[in-house]
Design an enzyme around this catalytic site. Structure first.
Site, PDB file in Angstrom:
ATOM      1  N   HIS A  52       8.520   0.815   8.051  1.00 50.98           N
ATOM      2  CA  HIS A  52       7.429  -0.053   8.477  1.00 50.98           C
ATOM      3  C   HIS A  52       6.901   0.496   9.806  1.00 50.98           C
ATOM      4  CE1 HIS A  52       8.479  -3.668   5.910  1.00 50.98           C
ATOM      5  NE2 HIS A  52       9.638  -3.045   5.889  1.00 50.98           N
ATOM      6  N   HIS A  97      11.405   3.246   2.889  1.00 51.28           N
ATOM      7  CA  HIS A  97      10.133   3.143   3.602  1.00 51.28           C
ATOM      8  C   HIS A  97      10.375   2.813   5.059  1.00 51.28           C
ATOM      9  CE1 HIS A  97      11.160  -0.749   1.785  1.00 51.28           C
ATOM     10  NE2 HIS A  97      10.624  -1.327   2.843  1.00 51.28           N
TER      11      HIS A  97
HETATM   12  P1  5GP Z   1      11.364  -4.376   2.976  1.00 52.65           P
HETATM   13  O1  5GP Z   1      11.594  -5.861   2.985  1.00 52.65           O
HETATM   14  O2  5GP Z   1      11.968  -3.748   1.739  1.00 52.65           O
HETATM   15  O3  5GP Z   1      11.762  -3.681   4.234  1.00 52.65           O
HETATM   16  O4  5GP Z   1       9.799  -4.212   2.914  1.00 52.65           O
HETATM   17  C1  5GP Z   1       9.068  -4.195   1.724  1.00 52.65           C
HETATM   18  C2  5GP Z   1       7.620  -4.364   2.122  1.00 52.65           C
HETATM   19  O5  5GP Z   1       6.820  -4.002   1.031  1.00 52.65           O
HETATM   20  C3  5GP Z   1       7.241  -5.815   2.479  1.00 52.65           C
HETATM   21  O6  5GP Z   1       6.744  -5.861   3.803  1.00 52.65           O
HETATM   22  C4  5GP Z   1       6.194  -6.185   1.448  1.00 52.65           C
HETATM   23  O7  5GP Z   1       5.139  -6.935   1.997  1.00 52.65           O
HETATM   24  C5  5GP Z   1       5.712  -4.829   0.979  1.00 52.65           C
HETATM   25  N1  5GP Z   1       5.265  -4.809  -0.389  1.00 52.65           N
HETATM   26  C6  5GP Z   1       5.932  -5.281  -1.476  1.00 52.65           C
HETATM   27  N2  5GP Z   1       5.220  -5.053  -2.598  1.00 52.65           N
HETATM   28  C7  5GP Z   1       4.085  -4.419  -2.206  1.00 52.65           C
HETATM   29  C8  5GP Z   1       2.963  -3.914  -2.930  1.00 52.65           C
HETATM   30  O8  5GP Z   1       2.847  -4.013  -4.148  1.00 52.65           O
HETATM   31  N3  5GP Z   1       1.990  -3.317  -2.188  1.00 52.65           N
HETATM   32  C9  5GP Z   1       2.083  -3.181  -0.835  1.00 52.65           C
HETATM   33  N4  5GP Z   1       1.067  -2.569  -0.202  1.00 52.65           N
HETATM   34  N5  5GP Z   1       3.131  -3.640  -0.127  1.00 52.65           N
HETATM   35  C10 5GP Z   1       4.124  -4.260  -0.815  1.00 52.65           C
END
Ligand code: 5GP
Ligand code: ZN
Length: 142
Positions: free
Chosen positions: A102, A100
């Site tokens: 951001h 993903h």
């Molecule tokens: P990472 O830390 O992997 O770069 O980002 C994962 C992101 O996914 C985090 O910012 C977290 O808030 C978001 N996230 C995790 N679970 C969910 C979910 O069930 N729904 C949504 N909309 N965001 C999620």
């Protein structure tokens, strides 16, 4: 698609999300723990683990969708800037292992923006070490 993956669940509609945009290959939705007002995520519909795993066409499509929603954040939310962030690997802060991007709108108004820069700017590195690392990468890149 992975049964264990929350973002595959979101793409499939089995996990609720606030959708912002969708096309044949990508899905953009609001992050539930926003670092700023309008913080959202763009994913490929096809599951891939991270930056090292994602296929080039999905990476290109996700990037283009990120640009589309970034433009919307500037136009509609009045963002003063935008950060794109990808975390690749647990040691790089990745917590959900479905690729993903951001898209994080940034604001002069800090009531809308809780981000801080994760490294100290303006601390000059050792130029010999920088060149040596650059040369190693240059030889390794394909
Ligand atoms: P990472 O830390 O992997 O770069 O980002 C994962 C992101 O996914 C985090 O910012 C977290 O808030 C978001 N996230 C995790 N679970 C969910 C979910 O069930 N729904 C949504 N909309 N965001 C999620
Ligand atoms: Zn997935």
């Amino acid at each position: 698609m992975s049964d264990q993956c929350v973002f595959c669940g979101i793409v499939a509609g089995n996990v609720p999300s606030v959708k912002v945009a969708e096309d044949d290959t990508t899905y953009a939705f609001m992050d539930i723990n926003p670092g700023s007002d309008g913080h959202l995520l763009v994913v490929p519909k096809r599951h891939s683990r991270d930056l090292l795993d994602i296929q080039a066409d999905d990476l290109a499509a996700v990037t283009l969708t990120a640009q589309r929603v970034a433009k919307a954040a500037v136009k509609e939310l009045g963002a003063d800037g935008v950060n794109l962030l990808n975390c690749c690997g647990a040691d790089a802060w990745q917590t959900v292992f479905h690729f993903h991007l951001h898209v994080i709108p940034r604001y002069v108004d800090k009531t809308k923006d809780r981000l801080v820069l994760p490294w100290q700017p303006g601390i000059r590195g050792d130029m010999d070490a920088i060149a040596a690392l650059g040369n190693r990468l240059s030889a390794a890149v394909n």
